[in-house]
Design a protein around this motif. Structure first.
Motif, PDB file in Angstrom:
ATOM      1  N   THR A 100      -1.842  23.260  15.885  1.00 10.77           N
ATOM      2  CA  THR A 100      -0.541  22.927  15.118  1.00 10.77           C
ATOM      3  C   THR A 100      -0.094  23.594  14.346  1.00 10.77           C
ATOM      4  N   LEU A 104       3.249  25.957  15.640  1.00 10.41           N
ATOM      5  CA  LEU A 104       4.809  26.612  14.899  1.00 10.41           C
ATOM      6  C   LEU A 104       4.709  28.076  15.081  1.00 10.41           C
ATOM      7  N   ASN A 108       8.271  30.900  16.440  1.00  8.01           N
ATOM      8  CA  ASN A 108       9.190  31.319  15.884  1.00  8.01           C
ATOM      9  C   ASN A 108       8.886  32.786  15.753  1.00  8.01           C
ATOM     10  N   TYR A 243       5.123  21.190   5.431  1.00 12.67           N
ATOM     11  CA  TYR A 243       6.933  21.747   7.245  1.00 12.67           C
ATOM     12  C   TYR A 243       7.452  22.513   6.593  1.00 12.67           C
ATOM     13  N   VAL A 244       8.070  21.995   5.941  1.00  9.32           N
ATOM     14  CA  VAL A 244      10.106  22.550   5.310  1.00  9.32           C
ATOM     15  C   VAL A 244       9.504  23.845   5.259  1.00  9.32           C
ATOM     16  N   THR A 246       6.283  26.125   6.261  1.00  8.08           N
ATOM     17  CA  THR A 246       6.316  27.243   7.274  1.00  8.08           C
ATOM     18  C   THR A 246       6.650  27.500   7.770  1.00  8.08           C
ATOM     19  N   LEU A 247       8.005  26.271   8.361  1.00  7.86           N
ATOM     20  CA  LEU A 247       8.835  26.439   9.214  1.00  7.86           C
ATOM     21  C   LEU A 247       9.633  27.571   8.511  1.00  7.86           C
ATOM     22  N   SER A 250       8.419  30.507   8.678  1.00  8.01           N
ATOM     23  CA  SER A 250       7.760  30.786  10.288  1.00  8.01           C
ATOM     24  C   SER A 250       9.067  31.564  11.231  1.00  8.01           C
ATOM     25  N   ILE A 251      10.252  31.832  10.868  1.00  2.62           N
ATOM     26  CA  ILE A 251      11.716  31.497  11.556  1.00  2.62           C
ATOM     27  C   ILE A 251      12.425  33.099  11.252  1.00  2.62           C
TER      28      ILE A 251
END
Length: 265
Positions: A100, A104, A108, A243-244, A246-247, A250-251
């Motif tokens: 997962t 992600l 990104n 999630y927020v 790590t997102l 990543s971005i």
């Protein structure tokens, strides 16, 4: 006879509700204010760690970190060596979890995801477990001699700032590895990033604590409902915040670590 008992129970329920509306707000206003203030800044219920008076969340951080290190050692030396070509339940769970975060990172930052995966995996797991930690209800004795429940580590603003700042430095390291000094300037353009990540974590966890204090201090809602609300809020915060963050990492890592000549081409 049964009808009389039913009427008596209804009468008791009506009287209880009436008393709750009449005396509930006035009788609990001061204690509710103190409880909400203590949930945010921990002024009165300090604990002793190595002889220093600190917030209870420091002990929570030690407990969560030690637990994760212990689990990592157990998995590395006792679980991974038993992996097979046909995965069992434990192997499938671990592989799905790693997959997962890897997906992600690749989505990104496809050009440089190998370094990103370990960080977002560690950060995401830490945020989720440290948030779920408050469901354990671990008790500790404060310096005042009172028994307190250890809060989630990231409910301390200092811990949230540390997580946000560390994520920002990690993003900057990706820019430096790919673009040298230019990577620093590319990262510094997002100067508000560590602040936003820190206060997003802190605000989400503290909002849950404040809602729980409101529920607990209401005579009408304090029976049964706090258990359901606590579990739902904690689960939502644990997985959404993990999630927020790590997102976002990543971005932004993908943006600053992309080589400059890729844009010129």
């Amino acid at each position: 006879m049964k009808k009389k008992i039913r009427y008596i129970l209804i009468f008791i329920a009506i009287v209880s509700l009436a008393l709750a509306f009449v005396i509930g707000p006035s009788g609990e206003s001061h204690s509710l204010k103190d409880a909400m203030k203590e949930a945010v800044i921990h002024e009165t219920e300090k604990i002793s760690v190595f002889g220093m008076a600190v917030n209870p969340s420091v002990m929570s951080a030690f407990v969560v970190s030690g637990f994760l290190v212990l689990i990592a050692i157990i998995i590395r030396f006792f679980v991974i060596p038993k992996f097979t070509r046909v995965p069992g339940r434990t192997q499938l769970l671990l592989e799905s979890l790693v997959s997962t975060f890897k997906k992600l990172a690749i989505a990104n930052s496809p050009h440089n995801y190998s370094v990103l995966v370990p960080y977002i995996f560690t950060a995401g797991i830490y945020i989720a477990i440290s948030t779920l930690f408050e469901l354990v209800g671990m008790q500790y004795i404060s310096m005042n001699g009172n028994s307190i429940t250890l809060p989630a580590p990231l409910s301390d603003l200092s811990a949230a700032i540390a997580m946000g700042g560390m994520s920002f430095l990690f993003i900057m390291s990706g820019g430096i590895m790919s673009n040298g000094v230019k990577g620093i300037f590319k990262t510094l353009k997002e100067f508000s990033l560590p602040i936003s990540m820190s206060f997003r974590l802190f605000g989400a966890l503290v909002s849950g604590l404040l809602v729980m204090d409101l529920v607990y201090h209401s005579l009408i809602l304090s029976i049964g409902l706090p258990v359901v609300v606590a579990v739902l809020f904690t689960l939502l915060h644990a997985f959404i915040q993990a999630y927020v963050l790590t997102l976002l990492v990543s971005i932004y890592y993908g943006e600053v670590s992309e080589k400059s000549h890729a844009h010129e081409a």
